[in-house]
Design an enzyme around this catalytic site. Structure first.
Site, PDB file in Angstrom:
ATOM      1  N   ASP A 181      -7.526  12.150 -14.504  1.00  0.00           N
ATOM      2  CA  ASP A 181      -7.206  11.148 -13.499  1.00  0.00           C
ATOM      3  C   ASP A 181      -5.759  11.209 -13.050  1.00  0.00           C
ATOM      4  O   ASP A 181      -4.867  11.567 -13.817  1.00  0.00           O
ATOM      5  CB  ASP A 181      -7.502   9.746 -14.027  1.00  0.00           C
ATOM      6  CG  ASP A 181      -8.860   9.243 -13.596  1.00  0.00           C
ATOM      7  OD1 ASP A 181      -9.242   9.511 -12.438  1.00  0.00           O
ATOM      8  OD2 ASP A 181      -9.530   8.580 -14.393  1.00  0.00           O
ATOM      9  N   THR A 182      -5.558  10.814 -11.798  1.00  0.00           N
ATOM     10  CA  THR A 182      -4.254  10.872 -11.139  1.00  0.00           C
ATOM     11  C   THR A 182      -4.285   9.846 -10.011  1.00  0.00           C
ATOM     12  O   THR A 182      -5.356   9.381  -9.634  1.00  0.00           O
ATOM     13  CB  THR A 182      -4.031  12.285 -10.535  1.00  0.00           C
ATOM     14  OG1 THR A 182      -4.083  13.253 -11.577  1.00  0.00           O
ATOM     15  CG2 THR A 182      -2.694  12.420  -9.841  1.00  0.00           C
ATOM     16  N   VAL A 183      -3.131   9.491  -9.456  1.00  0.00           N
ATOM     17  CA  VAL A 183      -3.115   8.782  -8.175  1.00  0.00           C
ATOM     18  C   VAL A 183      -2.324   9.602  -7.166  1.00  0.00           C
ATOM     19  O   VAL A 183      -1.288  10.173  -7.484  1.00  0.00           O
ATOM     20  CB  VAL A 183      -2.539   7.352  -8.263  1.00  0.00           C
ATOM     21  CG1 VAL A 183      -3.318   6.526  -9.272  1.00  0.00           C
ATOM     22  CG2 VAL A 183      -1.060   7.335  -8.589  1.00  0.00           C
TER      23      VAL A 183
ATOM     24  N   ILE B 244       2.445  12.290  -5.553  1.00  0.00           N
ATOM     25  CA  ILE B 244       1.427  12.232  -6.606  1.00  0.00           C
ATOM     26  C   ILE B 244       2.076  11.885  -7.932  1.00  0.00           C
ATOM     27  O   ILE B 244       3.177  12.338  -8.237  1.00  0.00           O
ATOM     28  CB  ILE B 244       0.640  13.561  -6.674  1.00  0.00           C
ATOM     29  CG1 ILE B 244      -0.684  13.383  -7.399  1.00  0.00           C
ATOM     30  CG2 ILE B 244       1.485  14.691  -7.235  1.00  0.00           C
ATOM     31  CD1 ILE B 244      -1.695  14.486  -7.098  1.00  0.00           C
TER      32      ILE B 244
ATOM     33  N   MET C  65      -7.150  14.425  -5.853  1.00  0.00           N
ATOM     34  CA  MET C  65      -6.931  14.210  -7.287  1.00  0.00           C
ATOM     35  C   MET C  65      -8.019  14.886  -8.109  1.00  0.00           C
ATOM     36  O   MET C  65      -9.006  15.387  -7.579  1.00  0.00           O
ATOM     37  CB  MET C  65      -6.926  12.710  -7.575  1.00  0.00           C
ATOM     38  CG  MET C  65      -5.863  11.935  -6.825  1.00  0.00           C
ATOM     39  SD  MET C  65      -6.150  10.148  -6.875  1.00  0.00           S
ATOM     40  CE  MET C  65      -7.112   9.898  -5.387  1.00  0.00           C
TER      41      MET C  65
END
Length: 528
Positions: free
Chosen positions: A349-351, A366, A431
């Site tokens: 997971d990432t934003v 990011i 992402m």
């Protein structure tokens, strides 16, 4: 244009400014900063800080960030590497002396020094307008007063509950009443709010020196980590030169290694030799070519990328047209390649945040703690979730991504920027950990080969080659799955969506902005 009788949504369209994030509170906060006189840099920092509170499984101040931006919408593309480094005591001999054969995925030995806060402070000082106190205020508000847990956040949170329960700090903050919060419930993080206040008042010193750094180091050392206060004090973001490659008349810009962004350029270089616009967007022919290009590009990534110096000959060699042609000739349109090593890919997971303001400053931003809730370690005193980015390192001294003191690990999080004729056209990102090069290539193909708008391009179903099989999202047609199988691919139905993404397209002639946000997450694009 989408079918208005089917589920979906139109892209966001505006003239002045736009923000696209994976969380509604983050998008709203960014727009409020823009309306208050802030620029795209201010708005991006604000959005990232908010998401570190309201999307805690994906990001936070205990993680890293990368940024690409075009000031006033003009080249050059400016790149900031805000990824942290291994502590000075992190050596291969030290880790092997602990009985480790690989860097653990979770726990203190996977924790690299967080780089995001230093990068935020550098960006704010160099290019922001409003200052840290203003841009961090929304995040502080949500941390101290509470926020409603969104649906995708709740889903991811619940899946991580067992790991959170293994760490007392994580359990205390993220398992109130002994469980993960449900969608619609209110959650608070007052300790994180106080840490954010300290950063707002003192800048980077509020995080990398004094009580916060002391608490983080004490927590890590208590768990057996080799981290020292000097490691935190030495953290520094760096302006670097992006890597770029042409595709369909546009230039696609990525972060250089230690980032995996070059992998997407390798895929695009291979795919540029095929007439993809003649193929159905979700047909077996197009998906097969994308899968095979990805398998070749990831092989190069795994063999060649790490914390490389800017003038390393590897970068130019990998991006050369001659190499793309050699790889392209290895690819068969009618059958899957055999003999390639499994790339060992994982989704995390990432934003990702895309912002364009009224002056056409374009920011592609990011921020991540890598796996859900990072290392699984939370410092209860500060509310900081520590990333596990060090899990990417190899305990092989001859590998480009070998663990070494002060070294940055190979990073999966990739901001992207599209330019044409010296101007920014689209800050974008997709992402999903290792999925991101696949996602960049798929999104750009949807836009530039198949003429989709940004929301259609993000909505479009995806495939991902992982664990020796093609994992197809529910929207992939059955005849396409059959066509992939006929080419020798093992295909399964994806048990979860592939990634997420945001993008904003700048139409300079019309003076408009068109934004999209991935339906696989909770967010949206909005402008005015």
């Amino acid at each position: 244009m989408r079918n208005f009788q089917l589920p979906g949504r139109s892209p966001a369209r505006a003239t002045e400014a736009m923000a696209a994030t994976s969380h509604p509170l983050s998008t709203l906060a960014a727009l409020e900063i823009l309306r208050a006189g802030g620029n795209a840099v201010d708005a991006a920092i604000c959005a990232a800080a908010v998401q570190g509170v309201v999307e805690p499984q994906s990001t936070g101040i205990g993680g890293d960030c990368f940024v690409l931006m075009c000031l006033a919408g003009q080249e050059p593309v400016i790149a900031l590497n805000g990824s942290g480094r291994a502590p000075a005591g992190a050596t291969i001999d030290a880790y092997r002396g602990m009985g480790l054969e690989a860097v653990p995925t979770y726990g203190p030995h996977a924790v690299t020094i967080p780089g995001a806060v230093d990068a935020w402070c550098r960006l704010s000082a160099d290019h922001g307008r409003l200052g840290l106190a203003a841009v961090l205020a929304p995040a502080i508000h949500y941390a101290e007063n509470g926020y409603v847990v969104q649906d995708r956040v709740a889903h991811d949170w619940a899946e991580t509950a067992a790991r959170l329960a293994q760490d007392e700090g994580s359990a205390a903050i993220f398992l109130p009443d002994g469980r993960a919060p449900k969608a619609g419930e209110v959650h608070r993080q007052p300790a994180l709010g106080q840490t954010l206040r300290r950063i707002a008042e003192q800048g980077r010193a509020g995080f990398y020196e004094g009580p916060v750094a002391e608490a983080l180091v004490a927590r890590l050392q208590a768990l057996g980590g080799v981290h020292q206060l000097a490691d935190f004090a030495a953290t520094c973001a760096d302006y670097v030169t992006p890597v770029a490659a042409p595709y369909r008349g546009y230039m696609i810009h990525q972060m250089p290694p230690n980032n995996q962004g070059l992998t997407a350029l390798l895929m695009l270089n291979i795919l540029s030799g095929f007439a993809l616009s003649d193929l159905a967007p979700l047909g077996a022919e197009r998906l097969h070519l994308e899968i095979e290009a990805g398998r070749l590009a990831y092989r190069d990534r795994n063999d060649c990328l790490g914390d490389l110096p800017p003038d390393d000959a590897t970068i130019a060699a990998l991006l050369s047209p001659a190499r793309a042609e050699r790889l392209r000739t290895a690819l068969r349109a009618d059958r899957a390649m055999t003999g390639l090593p499994d790339p060992g890919l994982a989704k995390t997971d990432t934003v990702y945040i895309s912002i364009v303001d009224a002056d056409r400053n374009a920011v592609s931003f990011i921020n991540s703690t890598y796996h859900a809730f990072g290392s699984g370690i939370t410092c209860a005193q500060t509310g900081v979730v520590l990333q596990n980015r060090g899990a990417s390192f190899k305990l092989d001294a001859g590998h480009p991504n070998a663990l070494a003191p002060g070294k940055r690990p190979m990073h999966t999080i990739m901001p992207g920027m599209v330019t044409k004729d010296g101007r920014a056209i689209m800050p974008f990102g997709v992402m999903g950990g290792d999925y991101q090069p696949f996602g960049h290539a798929h999104l750009l193909g949807n836009l530039l080969d198949h003429g989709m708008d940004v929301q259609e391009a993000l909505d479009c179903a995806r495939v991902f080659y992982r664990n020796g099989e093609v994992q197809a999202e529910h929207g992939v047609p059955l005849d396409s799955i059959a066509g992939l199988q006929a080419r020798g691919h093992k295909v399964s139905v994806a048990t979860e969506p592939h990634g997420g993404g945001q993008a904003i397209w700048i139409d300079w002639e019309a003076g408009t902005l068109t934004g999209g946000s991935d339906p696989r997450k909770d967010g949206l694009a909005l402008g005015y």
